[in-house]
Design a protein around this motif. Structure first.
Motif, short mmCIF file in Angstrom:
data_model
loop_
_atom_site.label_atom_id
_atom_site.label_comp_id
_atom_site.label_asym_id
_atom_site.label_seq_id
_atom_site.Cartn_x
_atom_site.Cartn_y
_atom_site.Cartn_z
N VAL A 252 0.86 -1.18 0.00
CA VAL A 252 0.00 0.00 0.00
C VAL A 252 0.89 1.23 0.00
O VAL A 252 1.97 1.22 0.59
CB VAL A 252 -0.96 0.04 1.21
N SER A 253 0.47 2.27 -0.67
CA SER A 253 1.25 3.50 -0.73
C SER A 253 1.07 4.29 0.56
O SER A 253 0.24 3.97 1.41
CB SER A 253 0.83 4.34 -1.94
N SER A 254 1.86 5.37 0.69
CA SER A 254 1.83 6.16 1.91
C SER A 254 0.50 6.87 2.12
O SER A 254 0.21 7.31 3.23
CB SER A 254 2.97 7.19 1.88
N GLY A 255 -0.33 6.97 1.06
CA GLY A 255 -1.65 7.59 1.22
C GLY A 255 -2.58 6.79 2.09
O GLY A 255 -3.68 7.26 2.43
N THR A 260 -7.16 5.74 5.65
CA THR A 260 -7.72 4.82 6.63
C THR A 260 -7.36 5.18 8.07
O THR A 260 -7.99 4.68 9.00
CB THR A 260 -7.23 3.39 6.36
N GLY A 261 -6.31 5.99 8.25
CA GLY A 261 -5.83 6.28 9.60
C GLY A 261 -4.77 5.31 10.07
O GLY A 261 -4.17 5.51 11.13
N TYR A 262 -4.52 4.25 9.29
CA TYR A 262 -3.51 3.25 9.66
C TYR A 262 -2.24 3.45 8.84
O TYR A 262 -2.30 3.87 7.68
CB TYR A 262 -4.05 1.83 9.42
N GLN A 263 -1.10 3.12 9.44
CA GLN A 263 0.16 3.14 8.72
C GLN A 263 0.18 2.01 7.69
O GLN A 263 -0.47 0.97 7.89
CB GLN A 263 1.34 2.94 9.69
N PRO A 264 0.90 2.19 6.57
CA PRO A 264 0.93 1.13 5.55
C PRO A 264 1.32 -0.24 6.10
O PRO A 264 0.70 -1.24 5.75
CB PRO A 264 1.96 1.65 4.55
N ASP A 265 2.35 -0.29 6.97
CA ASP A 265 2.80 -1.59 7.45
C ASP A 265 1.79 -2.24 8.40
O ASP A 265 1.90 -3.43 8.70
CB ASP A 265 4.16 -1.49 8.13
N GLU A 266 0.81 -1.49 8.88
CA GLU A 266 -0.23 -2.08 9.73
C GLU A 266 -1.25 -2.86 8.91
O GLU A 266 -1.88 -3.79 9.42
CB GLU A 266 -0.94 -0.99 10.54
N LEU A 267 -1.40 -2.49 7.62
CA LEU A 267 -2.33 -3.20 6.75
C LEU A 267 -1.66 -4.33 5.99
O LEU A 267 -2.32 -5.34 5.68
CB LEU A 267 -2.97 -2.23 5.75
N ASP A 311 -10.29 6.63 13.23
CA ASP A 311 -10.83 7.55 14.24
C ASP A 311 -12.32 7.37 14.47
O ASP A 311 -12.93 8.12 15.22
CB ASP A 311 -10.52 9.00 13.86
N GLY A 312 -12.91 6.36 13.80
CA GLY A 312 -14.33 6.07 14.02
C GLY A 312 -15.27 6.68 13.00
O GLY A 312 -16.45 6.33 12.97
N GLN A 313 -14.78 7.58 12.17
CA GLN A 313 -15.64 8.17 11.15
C GLN A 313 -15.89 7.18 10.02
O GLN A 313 -15.07 6.31 9.74
CB GLN A 313 -14.99 9.43 10.58
N GLN A 314 -17.00 7.37 9.39
CA GLN A 314 -17.30 6.58 8.19
C GLN A 314 -17.03 7.44 6.96
O GLN A 314 -17.51 8.57 6.88
CB GLN A 314 -18.75 6.11 8.18
N ILE A 315 -16.24 6.91 6.05
CA ILE A 315 -15.95 7.65 4.82
C ILE A 315 -16.31 6.78 3.63
O ILE A 315 -16.35 5.55 3.72
CB ILE A 315 -14.47 8.08 4.75
N TRP A 316 -16.58 7.45 2.52
CA TRP A 316 -16.89 6.75 1.27
C TRP A 316 -15.65 6.74 0.38
O TRP A 316 -14.92 7.74 0.32
CB TRP A 316 -18.04 7.43 0.55
N VAL A 317 -15.41 5.61 -0.28
CA VAL A 317 -14.25 5.50 -1.17
C VAL A 317 -14.70 4.98 -2.53
O VAL A 317 -15.74 4.32 -2.66
CB VAL A 317 -13.16 4.57 -0.59
N TRP A 318 -13.90 5.34 -3.53
CA TRP A 318 -14.06 4.81 -4.89
C TRP A 318 -12.81 4.01 -5.21
O TRP A 318 -11.70 4.48 -5.02
CB TRP A 318 -14.23 5.94 -5.89
N GLU A 319 -13.01 2.78 -5.67
CA GLU A 319 -11.89 1.90 -5.97
C GLU A 319 -11.93 1.51 -7.44
O GLU A 319 -12.96 1.12 -7.98
CB GLU A 319 -11.95 0.64 -5.09
N ARG A 320 -10.76 1.61 -8.07
CA ARG A 320 -10.61 1.20 -9.47
C ARG A 320 -9.42 0.25 -9.53
O ARG A 320 -8.32 0.59 -9.09
CB ARG A 320 -10.35 2.42 -10.35
N GLY A 321 -9.61 -0.94 -10.06
CA GLY A 321 -8.53 -1.91 -10.12
C GLY A 321 -8.79 -2.99 -11.12
O GLY A 321 -9.82 -3.01 -11.82
N ARG A 322 -7.85 -3.91 -11.21
CA ARG A 322 -8.02 -5.06 -12.09
C ARG A 322 -7.15 -6.21 -11.56
O ARG A 322 -6.23 -6.00 -10.77
CB ARG A 322 -7.66 -4.74 -13.52
#
Length: 530
Positions: A252-255, A260-267, A311-322
């Motif tokens: 995962v990239s640094s974004g 998500t609020g989590y560090q990349p190495d946590e995921l 942090d407990g908030q709900q956010i909406w995401v758009w995912e594009r992949g293959r």
């Protein structure tokens, strides 16, 4: 010294043999003559004995000489044969060496102890552009290939170190200038040839042209930096994950942290949390199904779904992949972007499209659509449904006497009052002008009539403030229609409630009237006075 000793050894052996021969001859002549003179007194016999003695001496010395010469000639023949074989072997080895060295794809050169070139193969010619004739038995080419004296001195120091320590130097890289003026990067392996009689025999250097390799590595590094910069500046998170129930992240990239609020190495590898656990509610099954469908048709996939931020908030995401195959393993690659603001805007736009601009209540079209849905639900579960048709009494006088701005203020205040006193499941709508509709799910005629009466009393006892110290007293007429008693669809139910409201107006206003059976051919009056 050793070679001098080796050259003097045959001379010493020859002198020793000659000395031994002289001593033996002297002893023979001296003692044999004395013995013969003692044994033979007769002169004639003595003469004969001395003749035979001399012949015997010649015979013995001849035999000894023959043996020595034969032995030496045999050794010489063996040595000549051995030397001939060695010469042939050396010739073959030289030819093989020249062939191997000349046809080698790497630069090979040999330097004597003074740095002069004594071997320069074909690869060296091709890489540098300098031929053998130009460089052999000279050290001038180094100034041409290394014009910078500081660089040249550093290289000479390295060569001197190899000569001094009689060791090897590997992986040492230099940049040469070819005869054509091009720069080439050479990786060297340099080794000492040892020493002869305490003096260095020189060095052998093997150089590999790594210019293209280093250029490719630099290109890869530049692309890696560009990719890192691109990913760091993405408005979301780039990822690579396994196609499994956990969406196990392998990269995962640094974004990731902002998203998500989590560090990349946590995921990564689900070390702290899996990405699947962040997906809100029961969305995982839907996402898995859509991704599976995209993989089956060999197409990219686009998904929108909510995730739970750290942090407990709900956010909406758009995912594009293959899906891609990496080392015989199916993985997913793509990008995930935060679209929470866009979703809020869409919701606001959707709300605006279905809400009355003045009061914020549902507009006529949306209220009618929702009423149809409520009727379908009531029909499915065999329940009743009530509809209140409300019309403000004498509202036209408010506009005429106080102005339309005051009228708008009254309508907004009335809408807020009405909305605050209905249930959360109820629907409140402005149908137009001063007409309002309230849909009350799962209410029969008695309950609906009581609710309508409470609202009527509330409005009558709650003057609307205009903000400038003035207030407006309102009353309203309410018509009540019940599904399925007064209609089995939205239009018939609205018509029944409208007709009941008209009856309330005709009966003196400020009252509630429950509809009776509706005549399908009856048309309510729409131009009655407020």
């Amino acid at each position: 010294m050793e070679r001098l000793k080796a050259r003097s050894a045959p001379v010493r052996r020859a002198l020793w043999i000659a000395l031994l021969y002289l001593v033996f001859g002297w002893l023979w002549i001296t003692f044999s003559d004395a013995m013969v003179a003692r044994w033979f007194v007769d002169p004639q016999a003595l003469k004969m004995a001395q003749t035979y003695k001399g012949g015997l001496f010649v015979l013995v010395t001849g035999l000894v000489l023959f043996a020595l010469i034969y032995r030496q000639l045999s050794k010489d023949r063996t040595l000549l044969s051995l030397h001939a074989r060695q010469r042939d072997e050396i010739l073959r080895l030289n030819r093989f060496r020249e062939k191997v060295i000349d046809q080698a794809s790497v630069w090979i050169n040999v330097l004597d102890s003074n740095g002069r070139i004594v071997l320069w193969n074909r690869a060296a010619e091709e890489i540098t552009g300098y031929s053998r004739d130009e460089v052999m038995h000279s050290d001038g080419v180094w100034e041409l290939m290394y014009p910078d004296p500081d660089v040249r001195n550093q290289i000479l120091a390295k060569v001197a170190e190899v000569l001094r320590d009689e060791d090897a130097l590997a992986g040492f890289e230099t940049t040469i200038i070819t005869k054509q003026g091009q720069e080439r990067v050479i990786s060297w392996y340099t080794s000492s040839l040892g020493s002869v009689e305490g003096e260095s025999a020189g060095t052998i250097a093997i150089g590999q042209d790594v210019t293209d390799i280093r250029a490719a590595e630099n290109l890869i590094r530049r692309r890696d930096r560009q990719l890192v910069t691109l990913m760091d500046n993405l408005p979301g998170m780039a990822y690579r994950c396994l196609y499994d129930e956990h969406w196990t992240m392998k990269f995962v990239s640094s974004g990731c942290q902002d998203l998500t609020g989590y560090q990349p190495d946590e995921l990564v590898d689900n070390r702290v949390v899996s990405y699947a656990s962040l997906i809100h509610g029961g969305e995982n099954d839907r996402l898995m199904s859509e991704v599976e469908s995209a993989i089956g048709s060999a197409e990219p996939f686009s998904l929108e779904y909510p995730i739970d931020h750290k942090d407990g908030q709900q956010i909406w995401v758009w995912e594009r992949g293959r899906a891609v195959v990496d080392e015989d393993e199916l993985v997913l690659e793509g990008i995930i972007i935060d679209i929470t603001d866009r979703k809020k805007l869409e919701d606001e736009l959707s709300e605006m499209a279905t809400r009355d601009a003045l009061t914020g209540l549902l507009d006529r079209r949306e209220a009618t659509r929702l009423l149809d849905d409520e009727i379908v639900r009531a029909r499915r579960y065999g329940r009743s449904l009530a509809l209140l048709w409300i019309d403000l009494d004498h509202f036209k006088q408010v506009n005429d006497q106080l102005g339309h701005a005051a009228g708008d203020t009254v309508l907004r205040g009335f809408s807020e009052l009405l909305s605050s006193r209905v249930r959360q499941v109820d629907l409140v709508s402005r149908f137009g002008g001063e007409e309002f509709v309230v849909v009350l799910p799962e209410m029969d005629a008695t309950e609906a009539s009581q609710s309508a009466e409470r609202l009527r009393e509330l409005v009558a006892s709650s003057p609307q403030q205009l903000g400038d110290g003035r207030e407006v007293n309102l009353t309203m007429s309410v018509g009540v229609a019940i599904y399925p008693d007064h209609g089995d669809d939205a239009s018939s139910l609205i018509a029944a409630a409208d007709q009941a409201m008209y009856q309330a107006k005709a009966s003196g206003r400020n009252r509630v009237v429950v509809a009776s059976a509706v005549n399908p051919d009856h048309t309510s009056k729409k131009n009655h006075e407020g």
